[in-house]
Scaffold this active site. Structure first.
Site, PDB file in Angstrom:
ATOM      1  N   HIS A 145       0.871  -1.181   0.000  1.00  0.00           N
ATOM      2  CA  HIS A 145       0.000   0.000   0.000  1.00  0.00           C
ATOM      3  C   HIS A 145       0.910   1.233   0.000  1.00  0.00           C
ATOM      4  O   HIS A 145       1.112   1.885   1.016  1.00  0.00           O
ATOM      5  CB  HIS A 145      -0.927  -0.014   1.215  1.00  0.00           C
ATOM      6  N   ASN A 191      -1.897  -1.545  -4.082  1.00  0.00           N
ATOM      7  CA  ASN A 191      -2.924  -0.528  -3.922  1.00  0.00           C
ATOM      8  C   ASN A 191      -2.664   0.621  -4.895  1.00  0.00           C
ATOM      9  O   ASN A 191      -1.581   1.213  -4.901  1.00  0.00           O
ATOM     10  CB  ASN A 191      -2.913   0.016  -2.492  1.00  0.00           C
ATOM     11  N   GLU A 192      -3.642   0.917  -5.738  1.00  0.00           N
ATOM     12  CA  GLU A 192      -3.586   2.034  -6.693  1.00  0.00           C
ATOM     13  C   GLU A 192      -2.256   2.110  -7.453  1.00  0.00           C
ATOM     14  O   GLU A 192      -1.553   3.128  -7.410  1.00  0.00           O
ATOM     15  CB  GLU A 192      -3.886   3.358  -5.983  1.00  0.00           C
TER      16      GLU A 192
END
Length: 426
Positions: free
Chosen positions: A112, A156-157
């Site tokens: 993340h 994440n992203e």
């Protein structure tokens, strides 16, 4: 409103660096403490969830939620390139066990944003062998946790940098002499802090360079294969960020450019996954010249984003149509001090999701961002997305009405949304 699917995962999401506190060995912590840092304030103790995770899980489970998405902090697991910490791995094992003991399904994110300082020192995602390094870390974690964890999110992203480029928030292909002096100075200070060479050492995010993006693609593929090799029944995906891209007159080609640069390549890779993660907060209006600011509405968000909860249903439909994969909503929420507005936003977002389900879209779950008011990157502690307030001095947790409300929605498997809607109409 009929109920959601029986196996629907109702939960909340967090990220290690934003809630644990004192992740002193990662690239973000290093940048937080550089003179002129772009971060409003350092993360420090954050929410002290490294020590208080059981209390957090008690509140989540007592409210009636049945799942929890959290991330493993890579720099704790691998503080140096050739050093792995079994003690830190045991900590995350205890977190997973605490979930299972409370009837909560753990959804584990392997990266993340934050990466170890040693990884940033040698070029982050642009370095040769970056994907192999991530696979090595993945195997160490999954071997220890995989017997209790079914759901894995690799990144994440991963498209956050591509979105900044595609929407014009960052210039594409800027020459070195076009980069602001203060940015060059900041890069040099970061390199000095992490003990690396200027021009090599860099933060892992935003991922901007084409070679870095390709290395992340490879890292996802290799991690997915490693997880499946170790635990064939595991479910693996990743969670690109996506807005509801709406077109104003003349903006059609702009929208196609944004999708082609920042969304579709990442969704293309999701076609080989067990699910596609969707992270949506609002819509983006696109005209011939790029992003167009939305008209002001009566609702305000602390981030300055437009209040537009219906965006979630639109992106769920789009992701499912492009990838032909089930959708797991890995993030959705609103930064506001008005908890009634948070409830209204979430209800309207979930109604838009249910409409997609009625139309045949397979949606596996909804993870609200976020469980706790936390450290929100460049904004520091100013943005309150949480279902639970956290005292900055004592770390006392105070559940907001929105936590109980979402718990009731979970326990009724969505049936209470209809009652809420009826009250709103009356």
């Amino acid at each position: 409103m009929a109920e959601f699917p029986d196996t629907f995962l109702w939960g909340a999401a967090t990220a290690g660096h934003q809630i644990e506190g004192n992740n002193v060995l990662n690239d973000i912590w290093a940048m937080e403490h550089v003179e002129g840092s772009p971060f409003h304030e350092p993360s420090g103790d954050a929410c002290d969830s490294y020590h208080r995770y059981e209390e957090d899980l008690d509140l989540l489970a007592a409210a009636g939620l049945n799942s929890y998405r959290f991330s493993v902090e890579w720099s704790r697991i691998q503080p140096e390139r050739d050093l792995f910490s079994r003690a830190e791995l045991a900590h995350y094992r205890r977190t997973v066990v605490a979930c299972v003991e409370r009837g909560v399904v753990p959804i584990v994110t392997l990266n993340h944003f934050a990466t170890p300082i040693w990884f940033a020192r040698s070029g982050a995602w642009s370095q040769q062998g970056a994907a192999d390094l991530f696979e090595r870390y993945t195997r160490f974690v999954v071997e220890a946790l995989g017997d209790l964890v079914e759901w894995w999110v690799t990144f994440n992203e991963p498209n956050a940098g591509a979105m900044l480029l595609a929407t014009g928030a960052l210039p594409l292909g800027a020459a070195a002499d076009e980069i602001p002096t203060e940015q060059l100075e900041l890069t040099a200070k970061f390199a000095e802090r992490v003990g690396g060479q200027v021009g090599v050492a860099s933060m892992a995010l935003p991922i901007l360079a084409p070679d870095a993006i390709q290395n992340v693609f490879s890292a996802h593929r290799q991690a997915r294969a490693a997880i499946k090799e170790l635990f064939p029944a595991a479910r693996v995906g990743w969670s690109p960020s996506v807005a509801d891209y709406q077109v104003l007159p003349g903006g059609e080609s702009t929208r196609e450019d944004v999708l082609a640069q920042a969304i579709h390549p990442f969704w293309e890779l999701s076609r080989g996954d067990d699910f596609v993660g969707v992270q949506t907060y609002t819509r983006t209006l696109l005209g011939p010249e790029g992003v167009v600011a939305a008209e002001p509405r009566e609702e305000t968000t602390l981030t300055g984003w437009e209040y537009y909860p219906q965006a979630l249903g639109a992106t769920v439909r789009a992701a499912a149509a492009f990838t032909d994969r089930p959708v797991l909503i890995t993030e959705n929420g609103i930064a506001t001090a008005d908890d009634e507005l948070r409830i209204r936003y979430t209800r309207e977002a979930l109604e838009s999701v249910y409409s997609a389900i009625e139309d045949g879209v397979t949606v596996l779950g909804y993870q609200h961002w976020t469980l706790l008011d936390n450290w929100e990157w460049h904004s520091g502690f100013a943005m309150t997305f949480g279902l639970i307030a956290v005292d900055a001095e004592t770390f006392e947790r105070t559940p907001k009405p929105s936590l109980a409300w979402l718990g009731q929605v979970s326990q009724s498997n969505g049936a209470t949304l209809e009652a809420d809607a009826a009250v709103q109409v009356s």
